[in-house]
Design a protein around this motif. Structure first.
Motif, PDB file in Angstrom:
ATOM      1  N   THR A 146       8.893   5.511   2.931  1.00 33.85           N
ATOM      2  CA  THR A 146       7.865   4.835   3.705  1.00 33.85           C
ATOM      3  C   THR A 146       6.480   5.268   3.216  1.00 33.85           C
ATOM      4  OG1 THR A 146       7.122   4.313   5.961  1.00 33.85           O
ATOM      5  CG2 THR A 146       7.912   6.543   5.591  1.00 33.85           C
ATOM      6  N   PRO A 147       5.558   4.309   3.082  1.00 34.63           N
ATOM      7  CA  PRO A 147       4.225   4.674   2.591  1.00 34.63           C
ATOM      8  C   PRO A 147       3.423   5.397   3.664  1.00 34.63           C
ATOM      9  CG  PRO A 147       4.291   2.349   3.136  1.00 34.63           C
ATOM     10  CD  PRO A 147       5.690   2.871   3.325  1.00 34.63           C
ATOM     11  N   TYR A 148       2.414   6.138   3.195  1.00 38.53           N
ATOM     12  CA  TYR A 148       1.445   6.687   4.137  1.00 38.53           C
ATOM     13  C   TYR A 148       0.725   5.501   4.767  1.00 38.53           C
ATOM     14  CZ  TYR A 148       1.925  11.320   2.052  1.00 38.53           C
ATOM     15  OH  TYR A 148       2.400  12.510   1.614  1.00 38.53           O
ATOM     16  N   LEU A 149       0.633   5.483   6.080  1.00 38.90           N
ATOM     17  CA  LEU A 149      -0.058   4.384   6.764  1.00 38.90           C
ATOM     18  C   LEU A 149      -1.446   4.862   7.161  1.00 38.90           C
ATOM     19  CD1 LEU A 149       2.893   3.117   8.982  1.00 38.90           C
ATOM     20  CD2 LEU A 149       2.074   2.174   6.833  1.00 38.90           C
ATOM     21  N   HIS A 150      -2.457   4.376   6.451  1.00 43.76           N
ATOM     22  CA  HIS A 150      -3.817   4.851   6.696  1.00 43.76           C
ATOM     23  C   HIS A 150      -4.502   4.099   7.830  1.00 43.76           C
ATOM     24  CE1 HIS A 150      -3.590   7.464   3.252  1.00 43.76           C
ATOM     25  NE2 HIS A 150      -3.151   6.457   2.528  1.00 43.76           N
ATOM     26  N   ASN A 151      -4.169   2.838   8.015  1.00 45.16           N
ATOM     27  CA  ASN A 151      -4.887   2.029   9.003  1.00 45.16           C
ATOM     28  C   ASN A 151      -4.034   1.648  10.203  1.00 45.16           C
ATOM     29  OD1 ASN A 151      -7.226   2.051   7.443  1.00 45.16           O
ATOM     30  ND2 ASN A 151      -6.518   0.311   6.226  1.00 45.16           N
ATOM     31  N   GLU A 152      -2.797   2.031  10.206  1.00 45.18           N
ATOM     32  CA  GLU A 152      -1.947   1.675  11.340  1.00 45.18           C
ATOM     33  C   GLU A 152      -0.969   2.808  11.610  1.00 45.18           C
ATOM     34  OE1 GLU A 152       1.478  -1.115  10.100  1.00 45.18           O
ATOM     35  OE2 GLU A 152      -0.162  -1.659   8.765  1.00 45.18           O
ATOM     36  N   SER A 173      12.688  -0.206  11.069  1.00 39.53           N
ATOM     37  CA  SER A 173      12.182   0.926  10.295  1.00 39.53           C
ATOM     38  C   SER A 173      10.797   1.334  10.801  1.00 39.53           C
ATOM     39  CB  SER A 173      12.170   0.621   8.798  1.00 39.53           C
ATOM     40  OG  SER A 173      12.094   1.830   8.073  1.00 39.53           O
ATOM     41  N   TRP A 174      10.158   2.273  10.102  1.00 37.93           N
ATOM     42  CA  TRP A 174       8.865   2.781  10.548  1.00 37.93           C
ATOM     43  C   TRP A 174       7.731   1.830  10.203  1.00 37.93           C
ATOM     44  CZ3 TRP A 174      12.671   6.252   9.065  1.00 37.93           C
ATOM     45  CH2 TRP A 174      13.029   7.211  10.027  1.00 37.93           C
ATOM     46  N   SER A 175       7.852   1.084   9.099  1.00 37.96           N
ATOM     47  CA  SER A 175       6.822   0.108   8.728  1.00 37.96           C
ATOM     48  C   SER A 175       7.498  -1.090   8.057  1.00 37.96           C
ATOM     49  CB  SER A 175       5.793   0.733   7.783  1.00 37.96           C
ATOM     50  OG  SER A 175       6.221   0.668   6.444  1.00 37.96           O
ATOM     51  N   ASP A 176       6.724  -2.144   7.881  1.00 37.63           N
ATOM     52  CA  ASP A 176       7.260  -3.338   7.218  1.00 37.63           C
ATOM     53  C   ASP A 176       7.348  -3.165   5.710  1.00 37.63           C
ATOM     54  OD1 ASP A 176       7.467  -4.601   9.673  1.00 37.63           O
ATOM     55  OD2 ASP A 176       5.530  -5.624   9.489  1.00 37.63           O
ATOM     56  N   ASP A 177       6.787  -2.079   5.184  1.00 35.13           N
ATOM     57  CA  ASP A 177       6.781  -1.839   3.740  1.00 35.13           C
ATOM     58  C   ASP A 177       7.805  -0.801   3.295  1.00 35.13           C
ATOM     59  OD1 ASP A 177       4.655  -3.647   3.268  1.00 35.13           O
ATOM     60  OD2 ASP A 177       3.216  -2.135   3.914  1.00 35.13           O
TER      61      ASP A 177
END
Length: 132
Positions: free
Chosen positions: A80-86, A99-103
């Motif tokens: 999972t990528p680092y989410l900087h804005n969300e 999952s934790w993010s859509d990416d």
């Protein structure tokens, strides 16, 4: 957190590993992956039903390479990528379904398989195990 009897980081000692783990370490070290010095062996286990490991990055002082072996069952490693804005999803139900993010990228790790990640996968993505 308790430190395993074989130590961690600069205090790691292969001699403290149980025989099965010591054999696995020797076999892995023989692979042509250009691995550095072994600094950690972590054992995650489930004692009941579900297991989840939240997104994290292993300490960079552990080196460039991360290897994960699934010993007794299939599992799904999620990158999972680092989410900087969300903010990542937190609800166990949402994480299980979306999952934790859509990416996120899911990687099936079958019983007795090994996954190796380094480079951008090591430095720019967190890794986790979704509940299940």
């Amino acid at each position: 957190q308790d430190v395993a009897p074989w130590g961690y980081g600069d205090d790691f000692s292969r001699e403290g590993l149980p025989p099965l783990l010591a054999e696995l370490v020797e076999r892995t070290a023989a692979l042509p992956l250009g691995l550095g010095a072994l600094r950690d062996v972590t054992v995650n286990y489930r004692s009941g039903g579900f297991f989840q490991l939240d997104p994290h990055v292993d300490p960079f002082s552990d080196g460039e390479n991360v290897l994960i072996v699934s010993l007794l069952s299939d599992t799904c490693i999620t990158f999972t990528p680092y989410l900087h804005n969300e903010a990542p999803r937190q609800s166990p139900e949402e994480v299980a379904m979306k999952s934790w993010s859509d990416d996120d990228i899911d990687c099936l790790l079958k019983r007795r398989w090994l996954v190796h990640f380094c480079g951008d996968a090591r430095r720019k993505l967190k890794h986790a195990i979704r509940p299940g």
